[in-house]
Design a protein around this motif. Sequence first.
Motif, PDB file in Angstrom:
ATOM      1  N   LEU A   1       0.864  -1.174   0.000  1.00  0.00           N
ATOM      2  CA  LEU A   1       0.000   0.000   0.000  1.00  0.00           C
ATOM      3  C   LEU A   1       0.904   1.228   0.000  1.00  0.00           C
ATOM      4  O   LEU A   1       1.785   1.343   0.860  1.00  0.00           O
ATOM      5  CB  LEU A   1      -0.897   0.027   1.236  1.00  0.00           C
ATOM      6  N   VAL A   2       0.675   2.153  -0.943  1.00  0.00           N
ATOM      7  CA  VAL A   2       1.543   3.321  -1.072  1.00  0.00           C
ATOM      8  C   VAL A   2       0.725   4.544  -1.443  1.00  0.00           C
ATOM      9  O   VAL A   2       0.026   4.548  -2.469  1.00  0.00           O
ATOM     10  CB  VAL A   2       2.632   3.111  -2.151  1.00  0.00           C
ATOM     11  N   GLY A   3       0.806   5.590  -0.646  1.00  0.00           N
ATOM     12  CA  GLY A   3       0.201   6.870  -0.995  1.00  0.00           C
ATOM     13  C   GLY A   3      -1.314   6.852  -0.954  1.00  0.00           C
ATOM     14  O   GLY A   3      -1.963   5.807  -0.944  1.00  0.00           O
ATOM     15  N   PHE A   4      -1.900   8.055  -0.923  1.00  0.00           N
ATOM     16  CA  PHE A   4      -3.351   8.182  -0.839  1.00  0.00           C
ATOM     17  C   PHE A   4      -4.018   8.013  -2.207  1.00  0.00           C
ATOM     18  O   PHE A   4      -3.522   8.501  -3.218  1.00  0.00           O
ATOM     19  CB  PHE A   4      -3.731   9.556  -0.286  1.00  0.00           C
ATOM     20  N   ARG A   5      -5.168   7.348  -2.192  1.00  0.00           N
ATOM     21  CA  ARG A   5      -6.022   7.301  -3.379  1.00  0.00           C
ATOM     22  C   ARG A   5      -6.509   8.718  -3.701  1.00  0.00           C
ATOM     23  O   ARG A   5      -6.539   9.589  -2.825  1.00  0.00           O
ATOM     24  CB  ARG A   5      -7.240   6.415  -3.122  1.00  0.00           C
ATOM     25  N   PRO A   6      -6.938   8.968  -4.941  1.00  0.00           N
ATOM     26  CA  PRO A   6      -7.569  10.252  -5.249  1.00  0.00           C
ATOM     27  C   PRO A   6      -8.845  10.443  -4.429  1.00  0.00           C
ATOM     28  O   PRO A   6      -9.501   9.483  -4.019  1.00  0.00           O
ATOM     29  CB  PRO A   6      -7.885  10.142  -6.748  1.00  0.00           C
ATOM     30  N   THR A   7      -9.202  11.701  -4.195  1.00  0.00           N
ATOM     31  CA  THR A   7     -10.389  12.018  -3.397  1.00  0.00           C
ATOM     32  C   THR A   7     -11.622  11.293  -3.906  1.00  0.00           C
ATOM     33  O   THR A   7     -12.377  10.685  -3.120  1.00  0.00           O
ATOM     34  CB  THR A   7     -10.650  13.538  -3.416  1.00  0.00           C
ATOM     35  N   ALA A   8     -11.877  11.361  -5.214  1.00  0.00           N
ATOM     36  CA  ALA A   8     -13.083  10.748  -5.780  1.00  0.00           C
ATOM     37  C   ALA A   8     -13.111   9.247  -5.525  1.00  0.00           C
ATOM     38  O   ALA A   8     -14.179   8.671  -5.255  1.00  0.00           O
ATOM     39  CB  ALA A   8     -13.169  11.038  -7.279  1.00  0.00           C
ATOM     40  N   GLU A   9     -11.943   8.605  -5.603  1.00  0.00           N
ATOM     41  CA  GLU A   9     -11.885   7.161  -5.386  1.00  0.00           C
ATOM     42  C   GLU A   9     -12.164   6.815  -3.925  1.00  0.00           C
ATOM     43  O   GLU A   9     -12.875   5.842  -3.634  1.00  0.00           O
ATOM     44  CB  GLU A   9     -10.517   6.638  -5.816  1.00  0.00           C
ATOM     45  N   ILE A  10     -11.607   7.601  -2.998  1.00  0.00           N
ATOM     46  CA  ILE A  10     -11.877   7.360  -1.580  1.00  0.00           C
ATOM     47  C   ILE A  10     -13.369   7.499  -1.296  1.00  0.00           C
ATOM     48  O   ILE A  10     -13.972   6.672  -0.589  1.00  0.00           O
ATOM     49  CB  ILE A  10     -11.070   8.327  -0.704  1.00  0.00           C
ATOM     50  N   LEU A  11     -13.991   8.522  -1.855  1.00  0.00           N
ATOM     51  CA  LEU A  11     -15.417   8.726  -1.619  1.00  0.00           C
ATOM     52  C   LEU A  11     -16.238   7.572  -2.208  1.00  0.00           C
ATOM     53  O   LEU A  11     -17.247   7.163  -1.618  1.00  0.00           O
ATOM     54  CB  LEU A  11     -15.860  10.062  -2.207  1.00  0.00           C
ATOM     55  N   ARG A  12     -15.799   7.023  -3.339  1.00  0.00           N
ATOM     56  CA  ARG A  12     -16.504   5.866  -3.906  1.00  0.00           C
ATOM     57  C   ARG A  12     -16.336   4.641  -3.024  1.00  0.00           C
ATOM     58  O   ARG A  12     -17.275   3.853  -2.844  1.00  0.00           O
ATOM     59  CB  ARG A  12     -15.988   5.565  -5.317  1.00  0.00           C
ATOM     60  N   VAL A  13     -15.132   4.472  -2.468  1.00  0.00           N
ATOM     61  CA  VAL A  13     -14.900   3.350  -1.549  1.00  0.00           C
ATOM     62  C   VAL A  13     -15.785   3.482  -0.324  1.00  0.00           C
ATOM     63  O   VAL A  13     -16.451   2.530   0.118  1.00  0.00           O
ATOM     64  CB  VAL A  13     -13.403   3.294  -1.150  1.00  0.00           C
ATOM     65  N   PHE A  14     -15.832   4.692   0.251  1.00  0.00           N
ATOM     66  CA  PHE A  14     -16.643   4.920   1.446  1.00  0.00           C
ATOM     67  C   PHE A  14     -18.137   4.792   1.173  1.00  0.00           C
ATOM     68  O   PHE A  14     -18.910   4.404   2.061  1.00  0.00           O
ATOM     69  CB  PHE A  14     -16.356   6.310   2.008  1.00  0.00           C
ATOM     70  N   ALA A  15     -18.564   5.131  -0.037  1.00  0.00           N
ATOM     71  CA  ALA A  15     -19.993   5.156  -0.343  1.00  0.00           C
ATOM     72  C   ALA A  15     -20.642   3.783  -0.220  1.00  0.00           C
ATOM     73  O   ALA A  15     -21.858   3.676  -0.005  1.00  0.00           O
ATOM     74  CB  ALA A  15     -20.221   5.717  -1.748  1.00  0.00           C
ATOM     75  N   GLN A  16     -19.853   2.709  -0.352  1.00  0.00           N
ATOM     76  CA  GLN A  16     -20.385   1.352  -0.260  1.00  0.00           C
ATOM     77  C   GLN A  16     -20.458   0.856   1.184  1.00  0.00           C
ATOM     78  O   GLN A  16     -20.937  -0.244   1.439  1.00  0.00           O
ATOM     79  CB  GLN A  16     -19.502   0.390  -1.074  1.00  0.00           C
ATOM     80  N   LEU A  17     -19.952   1.672   2.122  1.00  0.00           N
ATOM     81  CA  LEU A  17     -19.855   1.257   3.527  1.00  0.00           C
ATOM     82  C   LEU A  17     -20.712   2.149   4.401  1.00  0.00           C
ATOM     83  O   LEU A  17     -21.042   3.280   4.036  1.00  0.00           O
ATOM     84  CB  LEU A  17     -18.394   1.324   3.991  1.00  0.00           C
ATOM     85  N   ASP A  18     -21.043   1.641   5.578  1.00  0.00           N
ATOM     86  CA  ASP A  18     -21.876   2.423   6.493  1.00  0.00           C
ATOM     87  C   ASP A  18     -21.376   2.222   7.916  1.00  0.00           C
ATOM     88  O   ASP A  18     -21.503   1.133   8.486  1.00  0.00           O
ATOM     89  CB  ASP A  18     -23.343   1.992   6.378  1.00  0.00           C
ATOM     90  N   SER A  19     -20.775   3.259   8.482  1.00  0.00           N
ATOM     91  CA  SER A  19     -20.362   3.258   9.880  1.00  0.00           C
ATOM     92  C   SER A  19     -20.160   4.710  10.289  1.00  0.00           C
ATOM     93  O   SER A  19     -19.934   5.579   9.434  1.00  0.00           O
ATOM     94  CB  SER A  19     -19.058   2.474  10.093  1.00  0.00           C
ATOM     95  N   PRO A  20     -20.230   5.022  11.579  1.00  0.00           N
ATOM     96  CA  PRO A  20     -20.009   6.405  12.012  1.00  0.00           C
ATOM     97  C   PRO A  20     -18.664   6.964  11.566  1.00  0.00           C
ATOM     98  O   PRO A  20     -18.587   8.115  11.118  1.00  0.00           O
ATOM     99  CB  PRO A  20     -20.102   6.313  13.539  1.00  0.00           C
ATOM    100  N   ALA A  21     -17.597   6.167  11.662  1.00  0.00           N
ATOM    101  CA  ALA A  21     -16.265   6.658  11.293  1.00  0.00           C
ATOM    102  C   ALA A  21     -16.176   6.944   9.800  1.00  0.00           C
ATOM    103  O   ALA A  21     -15.636   7.978   9.375  1.00  0.00           O
ATOM    104  CB  ALA A  21     -15.203   5.647  11.703  1.00  0.00           C
ATOM    105  N   VAL A  22     -16.692   6.044   8.972  1.00  0.00           N
ATOM    106  CA  VAL A  22     -16.645   6.230   7.529  1.00  0.00           C
ATOM    107  C   VAL A  22     -17.532   7.399   7.109  1.00  0.00           C
ATOM    108  O   VAL A  22     -17.151   8.217   6.252  1.00  0.00           O
ATOM    109  CB  VAL A  22     -17.040   4.932   6.809  1.00  0.00           C
TER     110      VAL A  22
END
Length: 405
Positions: A127-148
């Motif tokens: 794992l190296v470096g941060f994903r692009p903003t749009a990609e992170i938001l797409r990853v988070f969009a499939q999940l549901d938790s207070p932290a996410v």
Amino acid sequence: MRRLHNMTQAYDWGSTSDIPRFLGRSATGEPVAEMWLGTHPLAPSQVETPTGLRPLSDLAGDVPFMLKILAAEQPLSIQVHPGPEEAREGYAREQAAGIPLESPQRVYKDPRHKPEMVYALSTFDTLVGFRPTAEILRVFAQLDSPAVNAASATLRAKTGYKGIVRVLENLLIAPPPASEINQLVIQCKALVHDGVDIKRAYSTAAMIARYHPGDVGIVVSLLLNRFTLQPGEAMFLGTGVIHAHLSGLCLEAMANSDNVMRAGLTRKTLDPEGLIQCLEAGMSRVARVEPGYPSFSTEVYSPAVDEFALAVTQVSPADPDGVALISAEHSIVMCIGGGVQLLNAQGEKVPLSRGEAVYTAAEDGDLTLVGTGEIAQIYLPGPHTPDSELRDLLGARPVRQIPLT
């Protein structure tokens, strides 16, 4: 030329078999994570002399580079290496505080920065470096938790690199409870089962959870790019790059430093404040290193740092006169396959099998390799070091301006 005796490190993420097999030794069942070649005081190499073994530093001084064999069977800690200024200040601060160098509370083991390059000896996942903003938001969009959900809100309010660093800081300052992280892992596994896995984000989180259940690093991993190197491929990680190696066998060429700031997936001391400070300074380069070719038999991986370059040379009976190696002020030559002999300008010969290494100096003159095999040579680059092409893997990012002297 002096034959080297090198120390290994038994970190708990290490492979029980890869390094022993590489060195031609019997496995003991205990993890062997790394072998260090160089003069770092935490695990210095020794050289053979007529009067017995002596520290390499007695012969060579403080060699500016270090070569490691690294074998990961489990994920390493999520980490960042400091730049020159952070390293000097952090080392001075801990020295003044009287923290022993070997203390588990010690973060800065030396006053140097730690750019590094990975050269894969097997399929190597990281794992190296941060994903692009749009990609992170797409990853988070499939999940549901207070932290996410909170992380998504933070990132929508402040997009880009600085927003991602804020998300990371919030996760480290107030980690979600283990029960919430475990529920996230269940969601990730269900998504993978249903064929949904955005750039391997969910399968990576599920894999990490097997070794570090309930750890905040599982959530942090969703922010990071996953890359796979095949044998013979190389990647350069400048200082200030967040990363976590996952599995595989590699060579690591680096400046002579062991400064690491960790943010999860470890029982070692965490330094979230220092890690965030390094990230806020801007992220250095993450690039695939395409080698230069000084000869038909040699590839040179030179990421344009002062402390090191890496050459990989193959030789066979098709080269009856042998193959010329790089001549340098300081050099460590290690056999990584087959069986070879190394000759210097004075006619001295040293046989090497896989995992064996020698130190060479300027007075050895021209070096010649004979036999059937492959060597890796880390050395102090000079003005005639062949150029390598660095292909950026993460696109445009805020880049720290780090002097090369």
